[in-house]
Design an enzyme around this catalytic site. Structure first.
Site, short mmCIF file in Angstrom:
data_model
loop_
_atom_site.label_atom_id
_atom_site.label_comp_id
_atom_site.label_asym_id
_atom_site.label_seq_id
_atom_site.Cartn_x
_atom_site.Cartn_y
_atom_site.Cartn_z
CB THR A 296 -0.77 -0.05 1.29
OG1 THR A 296 -2.05 1.10 1.06
CG2 THR A 296 -0.12 -0.03 2.71
CG HIS B 80 -1.84 -0.63 5.72
ND1 HIS B 80 -2.97 -1.36 5.92
CD2 HIS B 80 -2.30 0.56 5.57
CE1 HIS B 80 -4.07 -0.76 5.69
NE2 HIS B 80 -3.75 0.61 5.59
CD GLU C 167 -3.07 1.50 -2.27
OE1 GLU C 167 -4.10 0.39 -2.06
OE2 GLU C 167 -2.03 1.62 -1.69
CG HIS C 168 -4.43 5.53 -0.46
ND1 HIS C 168 -3.66 4.63 -0.41
CD2 HIS C 168 -5.63 4.80 -0.35
CE1 HIS C 168 -4.44 3.23 0.19
NE2 HIS C 168 -5.60 3.74 0.00
CG ASP D 173 -7.67 2.97 4.55
OD1 ASP D 173 -7.57 2.89 3.31
OD2 ASP D 173 -6.81 2.97 5.32
#
Length: 451
Positions: free
Chosen positions: A241, A266, A332-333, A366
């Site tokens: 992530t 994570h 991704e974010h 999330d």
């Protein structure tokens, strides 16, 4: 704590940016020789092989692959009411967003009597992988199951690793989330063997194969997906992530620091990257991280991730260059903490999901923003998208022409067929409007089969 890359003083090209950016990633190719025998074995021996690998890797062998209905019900019945409330509210929000994503059937008229209708048909049977590992992910059940349900998928199967602490079944919170969502087919199998069993099934164990496999997992799960792609569909490959934050001097350094820390929690391979035109903000964020990360429960994991080569601070001359850097990183974010954050966000082309302003942090996405958290990683947001209702739908065209409409376009089709030296294509059109010559076989030299 975060390493600093300084791109100030010149206008970097796309190649310069890609070379300079911190990037970890995973080498999926390196584990294919390890994973391929597992996939082959499960294809040949089915559930028995999957259970054998579960015993080897997860140190537990469940009584069966399929989780009994009473175990699912017990997990829901004993769920902490606060967790249940959180799950149900997140389901409500995610369902609302994904219901609105479903496209509508539409028809285009090309000529009187000639139409093409695009329909959107759900995939019949879907396998949803929910990982175990460092944390428990009922949110992944929601993010995979709800869009599939909104697409109208016929059957959902959830696969999640068996756990020795829970009688060989997946974690009870995952089972409870499945039960709340009405998913009654849950398999106690994880890792590459789960992907293989979902792809190939096992008739002798009444485990039907699926048509597509979605959901995040470790490098071995990703490698298995690559190996079965073509036998079944898969979503995009998920690496570690990552978060990128594009920020200027208006950003709150405490909030930026916490958002970088939260993603690092994570996985030791998680990437946390700050892109900023403010050297002062960079110093402040680094200071806040140093002051705050150690008090988190997963401090060691956070520290390793933030000190890794995949994390860092990128200094740029201005937000214009920052936008270019963010687009090449294709996070991704991506969080945007700038003046006019919405305007800046609308200029971003490449990101799995964009979180606008100080009150739209990634942890909201999330769990409970309503958006999906299964997103492309490792720069693949440049050409792929996150999980959505569209993932579980297939656009199918219905072509419907009447005689007049076909006759009107027939010359065009015949000329095209001749240009491609495929005369039978043209003859298939002509035969509908004229009698074409036939060749009668000369049977004089044909041996008599009855002689």
């Amino acid at each position: 704590m975060l390493n600093v890359t300084d791109l100030r003083g010149h206008t970097p090209s796309k190649s310069d940016i890609r070379r300079a950016l911190p990037r970890g990633g995973t080498d999926v190719v390196s584990v294919l020789p390890i994973v391929e025998p597992v996939v082959d074995d499960v294809q040949n021996r089915g559930a028995e092989a999957a259970l054998d690998y579960g015993e080897k890797f997860d140190h537990i062998r469940p009584a069966s692959v399929r989780v009994p209905a009473e175990v699912l019900k017990a997990a829901e019945d004993t769920l902490d009411p606060r967790v249940r409330e959180a799950i149900e509210e997140s389901i409500r929000r995610v369902r609302k967003v994904h219901a609105d994503q479903k496209p509508r059937e539409h028809t285009t008229e090309l000529a009187p009597g000639g139409t093409v209708t695009e329909r959107f048909l759900p995939i019949d049977r879907v396998g949803l992988y929910v990982p175990g590992g460092n944390a428990v992910y009922p949110s992944s059940v929601i993010m995979n199951a709800v869009p599939a349900q909104e697409a109208g998928v016929g059957t959902l199967v959830v696969a999640s690793p068996p756990q020795a602490d829970h009688g060989g079944w997946p974690h009870p919170t995952i089972l409870a989330a499945c039960s709340i969502l009405g998913v009654d087919e849950v398999w106690a199998v994880g890792g590459a063997q789960a992907v293989a069993l979902l792809a190939f099934g096992d008739d002798s164990a009444d485990l039907e194969p699926v048509d597509i496999i979605t959901g995040p997992g470790n490098i071995f799960v990703t490698a298995a997906k690559r190996l079965v792609r073509g036998v079944v569909g898969t979503d995009s490959e998920a690496g570690p992530t990552e978060i990128a934050i594009l920020a200027d001097d208006t950003a709150n350094p405490v909030n930026v620091a916490y958002d970088l820390i939260s993603q690092a929690e994570h996985d030791v391979m998680a990437a946390s990257v700050l892109i900023t035109d403010s050297e002062q903000l960079a110093r402040d964020v680094n200071r806040e991280i140093e002051a705050r990360y150690a008090i988190t429960r997963n401090a060691d994991r956070v520290a390793e991730a933030l000190r890794g080569k995949q994390s860092g601070i990128v200094l740029v001359d201005d937000i214009e260059v920052g936008i270019a850097v963010a687009d090449q990183y294709a996070a991704e974010h991506l969080e945007v903490h700038t003046a006019n954050a919405r305007e800046v966000s609308e200029r971003i082309s490449n990101a799995g999901a964009i979180f606008v302003g100080d009150f739209s942090p990634v942890p909201l996405g999330d769990y409970s923003a309503g958006s999906n958290h299964v997103l492309p990683t490792s720069g693949t947001a440049r050409f792929s998208a996150g999980l959505s209702t569209h993932t579980f739908l297939r656009p199918v065209n219905l072509i419907e022409y009447d005689e007049a409409a076909l006759k009107d376009i027939s010359e065009v089709v015949i000329n095209f067929a001749d240009a491609e030296d495929l005369p039978a294509h043209g003859e298939a059109i002509r035969a509908r409007f004229e009698t074409l010559p036939t060749t009668t076989a000369d049977t004089t030299d044909t041996p008599d089969a009855t002689a």
